[in-house]
Scaffold this motif. Structure first.
Motif, short mmCIF file in Angstrom:
data_model
loop_
_atom_site.label_atom_id
_atom_site.label_comp_id
_atom_site.label_asym_id
_atom_site.label_seq_id
_atom_site.Cartn_x
_atom_site.Cartn_y
_atom_site.Cartn_z
N ASP A 1 0.78 -1.23 0.00
CA ASP A 1 0.00 0.00 0.00
C ASP A 1 0.82 1.29 0.00
N HIS A 2 2.14 1.18 0.09
CA HIS A 2 2.94 2.40 0.10
C HIS A 2 4.28 2.16 -0.56
N GLY A 3 4.78 3.17 -1.27
CA GLY A 3 6.05 3.04 -1.98
C GLY A 3 7.27 3.28 -1.13
N HIS A 4 7.08 3.75 0.11
CA HIS A 4 8.22 3.99 1.00
C HIS A 4 8.23 2.90 2.05
N THR A 5 8.56 1.70 1.61
CA THR A 5 8.46 0.55 2.51
C THR A 5 9.50 0.58 3.62
N HIS A 6 10.60 1.31 3.40
CA HIS A 6 11.63 1.37 4.44
C HIS A 6 11.08 1.98 5.72
N ALA A 7 10.22 2.96 5.58
CA ALA A 7 9.58 3.58 6.75
C ALA A 7 8.36 2.80 7.19
N ALA A 8 7.63 2.23 6.23
CA ALA A 8 6.37 1.54 6.55
C ALA A 8 6.59 0.27 7.36
N ILE A 9 7.73 -0.40 7.19
CA ILE A 9 7.95 -1.70 7.82
C ILE A 9 7.91 -1.61 9.34
N ILE A 10 8.24 -0.45 9.91
CA ILE A 10 8.16 -0.27 11.37
C ILE A 10 7.15 0.80 11.74
N VAL A 11 6.32 1.22 10.78
CA VAL A 11 5.35 2.29 11.02
C VAL A 11 6.07 3.47 11.66
N ARG A 12 7.02 4.01 10.91
CA ARG A 12 7.92 5.04 11.45
C ARG A 12 7.18 6.31 11.86
N SER A 13 6.02 6.52 11.29
CA SER A 13 5.18 7.65 11.68
C SER A 13 3.73 7.27 11.43
N ASP A 14 2.82 8.07 11.97
CA ASP A 14 1.40 7.79 11.80
C ASP A 14 0.96 8.34 10.44
N LYS A 15 1.26 7.58 9.40
CA LYS A 15 1.04 8.03 8.03
C LYS A 15 0.14 7.05 7.30
N LYS A 16 -0.76 7.59 6.50
CA LYS A 16 -1.64 6.74 5.72
C LYS A 16 -0.82 5.88 4.76
N GLY A 17 -1.14 4.61 4.71
CA GLY A 17 -0.41 3.69 3.85
C GLY A 17 0.62 2.87 4.60
N PHE A 18 0.92 3.26 5.86
CA PHE A 18 1.89 2.52 6.66
C PHE A 18 1.23 1.41 7.49
N GLU A 19 -0.08 1.24 7.35
CA GLU A 19 -0.81 0.31 8.22
C GLU A 19 -0.27 -1.12 8.13
N GLU A 20 0.23 -1.52 6.96
CA GLU A 20 0.71 -2.90 6.82
C GLU A 20 1.91 -3.17 7.72
N GLY A 21 2.61 -2.12 8.12
CA GLY A 21 3.72 -2.31 9.05
C GLY A 21 3.26 -2.84 10.40
N HIS A 22 2.01 -2.55 10.77
CA HIS A 22 1.49 -3.09 12.03
C HIS A 22 1.39 -4.61 11.98
N VAL A 23 1.18 -5.16 10.79
CA VAL A 23 1.16 -6.62 10.64
C VAL A 23 2.53 -7.19 11.00
N VAL A 24 3.58 -6.52 10.54
CA VAL A 24 4.95 -6.96 10.83
C VAL A 24 5.23 -6.89 12.33
N LEU A 25 4.89 -5.76 12.94
CA LEU A 25 5.18 -5.56 14.35
C LEU A 25 4.35 -6.50 15.23
N ASN A 26 3.11 -6.76 14.84
CA ASN A 26 2.28 -7.70 15.59
C ASN A 26 2.88 -9.10 15.57
N HIS A 27 3.38 -9.51 14.41
CA HIS A 27 4.01 -10.83 14.32
C HIS A 27 5.23 -10.89 15.23
#
Length: 436
Positions: free
Chosen positions: A402-428
Motif C-alpha cells: 500500500d505504500h512506496g516507501h516501505t523502508h519507513a512503513a515496515i516499522i510504522v515510522r510515523s502515523d502516516k496513511k499507507g503505513f498500516e501494513e507495518g502493524h502486521v509486521v510488528l504484531n508478528h
C-alpha cells in the motif's frame, strides 16, 4: 514516546531499541508501543537509545556503537541503583541501527557485561547487513555509489564498503561478520536472531542486504506467487517457502504512446524538473555541512573531549588472537560491480583468480544458477553472507503493497496513511517471534 520508555523495578528484561540513519527515538515509537501493549512495565523495561539522534548518525558505526554501549551500561546501573535487577537482554536495530546495535553487542560481550545477562532476542528491521552499495548497472546506480559515501561522512564510507576499519585492512561490514570477531561472538549469545526484510520498494536498504541474500528472486513480482505466514497475509511471507514461480502467460503487445496519459503526467514532470534539481543542491550543501560537523565530533571523541573515555571501548576485535595479517586482498568494490549478475565462468569477465577475493568470485560464478543468478557483490559481502548464515537467522520477507516507501512503513515510522501494513509486521514480532 516517554510513556513507553522505562519500566518498574520488577522488570527483569531490558529491551534496547536503536534507530537508523538520520533518525531519532521517535522513529521507534510504534515498536515501543507494540512492546508495551504486549508486555507491562513490570515485565519488560524499554530503553530507546537517544545519543545518536539526527546528524550524529553521520559519525560512523563505531562511534554510534560506543554511544549505545554507554547508554545500556548506564541504564543497567540506574536500574540497579533503584533496587531493580535486569537478567535478560534483547536488542532491536532498525536500518543503520542494526549495524550500530551489532557493534554495541560486540563491545558489551568484550567488556563482560553480557556474562551476567541472558541474551534473548536480536532483531533487525530493514538493516543493511551487507552495506548499501548497489550491485546494479546503469547511471542511477553508479551515481548512487559515487555520491553516497561522499555525502554521509564516516557512516557513508562504511555503508558503501570504502573504509579500512582500524588496522584490519577490511571494511567495517566485513569485520562485523568475521567469525572470530567480538561482534559475531556477542551475537552468537542471543537465543534468537531475527530479521525482517522488504522485498520491494525499499530505496534505502534493498532486499539482498537486509535479507542477507546473494540473489534477489523479487526483481519481477509479476512472475512469482507469494506464500504467506498464516494470519499475517498478505504481508509476511513464509520463511520456509516464500514463493513459487508463476506459469508464464502470453506476452502482451507493447503499448503505444498515450497522449492523454502524457498530458495527465505533464504537471508532475514539470514540477520535478524544477524541484528535484533544487532539492539535490540543497541536500548536497547540507551534506557538506554535516560531514564537516561530523568530522569535528569524531576528532573530539577520539581526543576524549566528547564525554566518553575512548580507551574503555578500544578492546581487541578478535576473541582468540589478533591476526598478524589480513587474510587475502579484497578487490575494490567498484570493480566487483561491473555487471548486475556474476557470470557462470571465470573467463566471462576476464578477472584473474590469484587472490582470496578473486577466488571467492570464481566460486560464486560456478555456483550461480540461470533461473536465480547471483548478484555481482563484492568478495567481502559473499564472505559476510556465509558467516551470518552459518550463525543462523530467522528470515521474514515483507511485502508491503500500500505504500512506496516501505523502508519507513515496515516499522510504522510515523502515523502516516499507507503505513498500516507495518502493524502486521510488528504484531508478528511481538506476538509470535519475541522471546520473553
Amino acid at each position: 514516546m516517554a510513556e513507553y520508555n522505562g519500566g518498574t523495578t520488577e522488570a527483569d528484561h531490558l529491551v534496547v531499541l536503536v534507530h537508523g540513519l538520520w533518525g531519532n527515538p521517535e522513529h521507534m515509537g510504534s515498536i515501543a508501543k507494540k512492546l508495551r501493549e504486549q508486555y507491562p512495565p513490570d515485565q519488560v523495561y524499554i530503553l530507546v537509545a537517544k545519543r545518536n539522534s539526527g546528524s550524529f548518525t553521520y559519525d560512523g558505526v563505531e562511534l554510534g556503537g560506543e554511544r549505545v554501549c554507554v547508554e545500556i551500561e548506564e541504564e543497567l546501573e540506574l536500574i540497579k541503583s533503584r533496587g531493580g535487577r535486569i537478567n535478560k537482554l534483547s536488542v532491536v536495530g532498525y536500518s543503520l541501527g542494526g549495524l550500530v546495535a551489532r557493534y554495541a553487542i560486540g563491545l558489551l560481550h568484550a567488556r563482560g557485561v553480557l556474562d551476567d545477562l541472558e541474551c534473548m532476542n536480536f532483531t533487525a528491521f530493514a538493516s543493511p547487513f551487507l552495506g548499501v552499495r548497489s550491485p546494479l548497472r546503469g547511471w542511477r546506480s553508479q551515481l548512487f555509489n559515487v555520491l553516497g559515501p561522499r555525502t554521509l561522512s564516516i557512516s557513508g564510507k562504511q555503508l558503501f564498503g570504502l573504509d579500512k576499519f582500524r588496522d584490519t585492512g577490511k571494511p567495517l561490514i566485513a569485520v562485523l561478520a568475521d567469525p572470530k570477531s567480538i561482534f559475531m561472538s556477542g551475537l552468537a549469545r542471543f537465543k534468537r536472531r531475527t530479521l525482517y526484510a522488504n522485498v520491494t520498494n525499499d530505496r534505502s536498504t534493498p532486499y539482498f542486504t537486509s535479507a542477507i541474500d546473494k540473489t534477489d528472486p523479487f526483481t519481477d513480482l509479476s512472475k512469482i506467487k507469494a506464500n504467506y505466514v498464516r494470519g499475517y497475509e498478505p504481508v509476511l511471507l513464509d520463511p520456509e517457502n516464500p514463493l513459487v514461480p508463476m506459469t508464464p502467460g502470453p506476452e502482451k503487445e507493447p503499448e503505444g504512446f498515450d497522449l492523454r496519459d502524457f498530458v495527465g503526467r505533464l504537471p508532475t514532470i514539470l514540477t520535478l524538473s524544477v524541484v528535484l534539481p533544487l532539492g539535490i543542491v540543497a541536500f548536497l550543501a547540507n551534506a557538506v555541512v554535516q560531514t564537516a560537523r561530523s568530522s569535528k565530533r569524531v576528532k573530539m571523541h577520539e581526543s576524549g573531549l566528547a564525554g566518553i573515555p575512548v580507551e574503555r571501548f578500544r578492546v581487541n576485535l578478535w576473541m582468540n588472537e589478533i591476526r598478524q595479517a589480513v587474510e587475502g586482498a579484497y578487490e575494490d568494490l567498484g570493480s566487483a560491480q561491473r555487471q548486475e549478475y556474476l557470470g557462470q565462468s571465470a573467463d566471462s569477465d576476464g578477472e584473474e583468480t590469484d587472490s582470496s577475493g578473486e577466488q571467492i568470485l570464481a566460486l560464486e560464478r560456478k555456483q550461480t544458477h540461470p533461473d536465480q543468478p547471483t548478484l555481482a557483490l563484492a568478495p567481502y559481502q559473499f564472505s559476510a553472507i556465509q558467516a551470518l548464515d552459518e550463525l543462523g537467522f530467522r528470515k521474514y520477507r515483507v511485502w508491503i503493497h500500500d505504500h512506496g516507501h516501505t523502508h519507513a512503513a515496515i516499522i510504522v515510522r510515523s502515523d502516516k496513511k499507507g503505513f498500516e501494513e507495518g502493524h502486521v509486521v510488528l504484531n508478528h514480532w511481538v506476538k509470535d517471534e519475541f522471546l520473553i
